[in-house]
Design a protein around this motif. Sequence first.
Motif, PDB file in Angstrom:
ATOM      1  N   SER A 233       0.809  -1.220   0.000  1.00 16.93           N
ATOM      2  CA  SER A 233       0.000   0.000   0.000  1.00 16.93           C
ATOM      3  C   SER A 233       0.838   1.263   0.000  1.00 16.93           C
ATOM      4  N   ASN A 234       2.112   1.169   0.388  1.00 16.65           N
ATOM      5  CA  ASN A 234       2.968   2.346   0.506  1.00 16.65           C
ATOM      6  C   ASN A 234       3.976   2.469  -0.631  1.00 16.65           C
ATOM      7  N   VAL A 235       3.703   1.824  -1.760  1.00 21.24           N
ATOM      8  CA  VAL A 235       4.552   1.934  -2.946  1.00 21.24           C
ATOM      9  C   VAL A 235       3.792   2.689  -4.032  1.00 21.24           C
ATOM     10  N   ILE A 236       4.436   3.708  -4.571  1.00 20.76           N
ATOM     11  CA  ILE A 236       3.822   4.640  -5.530  1.00 20.76           C
ATOM     12  C   ILE A 236       4.712   4.717  -6.765  1.00 20.76           C
ATOM     13  N   GLY A 237       4.121   4.928  -7.916  1.00 16.80           N
ATOM     14  CA  GLY A 237       4.875   4.986  -9.153  1.00 16.80           C
ATOM     15  C   GLY A 237       5.058   6.399  -9.662  1.00 16.80           C
ATOM     16  N   GLY A 238       6.313   6.785  -9.932  1.00 15.49           N
ATOM     17  CA  GLY A 238       6.614   8.087 -10.523  1.00 15.49           C
ATOM     18  C   GLY A 238       6.823   7.955 -12.017  1.00 15.49           C
ATOM     19  N   LEU A 239       6.181   8.813 -12.802  1.00 17.28           N
ATOM     20  CA  LEU A 239       6.137   8.665 -14.252  1.00 17.28           C
ATOM     21  C   LEU A 239       7.349   9.233 -15.001  1.00 17.28           C
ATOM     22  N   ALA A 240       8.317   9.797 -14.287  1.00 15.73           N
ATOM     23  CA  ALA A 240       9.503  10.307 -14.977  1.00 15.73           C
ATOM     24  C   ALA A 240      10.116   9.215 -15.841  1.00 15.73           C
ATOM     25  N   VAL A 241      10.537   9.564 -17.034  1.00  7.95           N
ATOM     26  CA  VAL A 241      11.092   8.696 -18.076  1.00  7.95           C
ATOM     27  C   VAL A 241      10.003   7.891 -18.789  1.00  7.95           C
ATOM     28  N   ALA A 242       8.968   7.485 -18.086  1.00  7.68           N
ATOM     29  CA  ALA A 242       7.886   6.757 -18.750  1.00  7.68           C
ATOM     30  C   ALA A 242       7.046   7.682 -19.630  1.00  7.68           C
ATOM     31  N   ILE A 243       6.733   8.868 -19.132  1.00  7.05           N
ATOM     32  CA  ILE A 243       5.760   9.718 -19.829  1.00  7.05           C
ATOM     33  C   ILE A 243       6.267  10.276 -21.158  1.00  7.05           C
ATOM     34  N   PRO A 244       7.566  10.497 -21.388  1.00  6.44           N
ATOM     35  CA  PRO A 244       7.967  10.993 -22.714  1.00  6.44           C
ATOM     36  C   PRO A 244       7.659  10.035 -23.864  1.00  6.44           C
TER      37      PRO A 244
ATOM     38  N   PRO B 114       8.362  20.229 -18.760  1.00  3.45           N
ATOM     39  CA  PRO B 114       7.014  19.760 -18.421  1.00  3.45           C
ATOM     40  C   PRO B 114       5.913  20.236 -19.356  1.00  3.45           C
ATOM     41  N   LYS B 115       6.087  21.355 -20.041  1.00  3.19           N
ATOM     42  CA  LYS B 115       4.993  21.943 -20.807  1.00  3.19           C
ATOM     43  C   LYS B 115       4.373  20.947 -21.778  1.00  3.19           C
ATOM     44  N   TRP B 116       5.200  20.366 -22.639  1.00  2.00           N
ATOM     45  CA  TRP B 116       4.643  19.487 -23.668  1.00  2.00           C
ATOM     46  C   TRP B 116       4.158  18.168 -23.084  1.00  2.00           C
ATOM     47  N   LEU B 117       4.802  17.718 -22.001  1.00  2.00           N
ATOM     48  CA  LEU B 117       4.363  16.475 -21.359  1.00  2.00           C
ATOM     49  C   LEU B 117       2.957  16.616 -20.782  1.00  2.00           C
ATOM     50  N   ILE B 118       2.712  17.745 -20.114  1.00  2.00           N
ATOM     51  CA  ILE B 118       1.398  17.990 -19.514  1.00  2.00           C
ATOM     52  C   ILE B 118       0.336  18.131 -20.595  1.00  2.00           C
ATOM     53  N   GLU B 119       0.637  18.925 -21.614  1.00  2.00           N
ATOM     54  CA  GLU B 119      -0.329  19.124 -22.692  1.00  2.00           C
ATOM     55  C   GLU B 119      -0.708  17.797 -23.349  1.00  2.00           C
ATOM     56  N   ARG B 120       0.276  16.986 -23.624  1.00  2.00           N
ATOM     57  CA  ARG B 120      -0.004  15.734 -24.318  1.00  2.00           C
ATOM     58  C   ARG B 120      -0.692  14.713 -23.416  1.00  2.00           C
ATOM     59  N   PHE B 121      -0.361  14.727 -22.125  1.00  2.00           N
ATOM     60  CA  PHE B 121      -1.028  13.787 -21.225  1.00  2.00           C
ATOM     61  C   PHE B 121      -2.501  14.134 -21.059  1.00  2.00           C
ATOM     62  N   VAL B 122      -2.818  15.413 -20.938  1.00  2.00           N
ATOM     63  CA  VAL B 122      -4.217  15.823 -20.842  1.00  2.00           C
ATOM     64  C   VAL B 122      -4.988  15.418 -22.093  1.00  2.00           C
TER      65      VAL B 122
END
Length: 347
Positions: free
Chosen positions: A230-241, A277-285
């Motif tokens: 329950s205390n393990v969380i995933g960070g999207l750095a490197v995955a999201i590009p 972050p700009k393009w990553l956020i725009e594309r994820f939305v």
Amino acid sequence: MYSKDGQDYYIVDEHIHLWDARESNQKNVHGKQFIDCFYDYHRNLSPEEEVWDYDTYTYYGAERLMKDIFEDGYADHAIFQATLLGDFYVNNFGQTEDAFALAQKHPDLLTYNHAYDPRNEEAGLEQLRRDADRMQLKGVKLYTAEWHGDSRGYKLDDPWSRRYLEECIKLGITNIHVHKGPTIRPLDRDAFDVADVDKVATDYLDLKFIVEHVGLPRLEDFCWIATQESNVIGGLAVAIPFIHTRPRYFAQIIGELLYWLGEDKIVFASDYALWTPKWLIERFVDFQIPEDMTEYAPITVEQKKKILGLNAAALYDLDVPEHLRLPTSADDPEAEVAPGAQEAVSS
């Protein structure tokens, strides 16, 4: 804040850097190998118009960081994750004191997480105590593959690492960010294996383990661990590009994470300045699971809001403006989720 189609998103970039990888700071060839590998990731996974020149990439400074993250990048808050690499750089890779000073100057915008290395044993523990007091640390960033003399990595469940984790609990450092992702030249691939996360997550329930880069290329291993802990969380750095170069691969990554971990245990990160972050956020939305990938459910706006900022805000007790919070339930749309109230993250 980012707005699109009548929806407002509270943005927390939970993984940013202020680094100096110039030749003048390189201690040896490995310092050049490291930043060259970063630049390869940046150049190969970014849209062409977002690629920086090499010299700027090695040293960009605080002024550009503030512009890219906050003026252009939509972030409401960002979190420094210190990277030391003292065996490769004269004055560390991350400009830790400059980053800390910047966070002190802009506490409403920035949180500073420092780093430690358990192979420094008792002297390192004393330094951690001093750092925690001076920097008021809520989190730390660990690089289990970092070189240290003759050692080319350590495990989170090593005896000295356990002593440091126990000290973190005493000091109120609850967020343990761990690089568990792709190999970075010249570091060793196996030193980033995720298996040790399983052991310490079970043993230290007072800590949250944010696995940066969601264990790639070990996504399946990570998901099987994180769904049980329950205390393990995933960070999207490197995955999201990969949303740009391999959108179907990214659909698989985010689809698996949502299936196994759920929407409350995933956090957005640009890994700035690997990417802006700009393009990553725009594309994820704008992103949606392709219709023919029927094994995954469509991603909802609410899920995107949690991933882009609300989950990280819960981890760091950030004060999210009321109009950017989510209703507590469909039956009570006027009741808003307070910071820190996301059930899965705070459990």
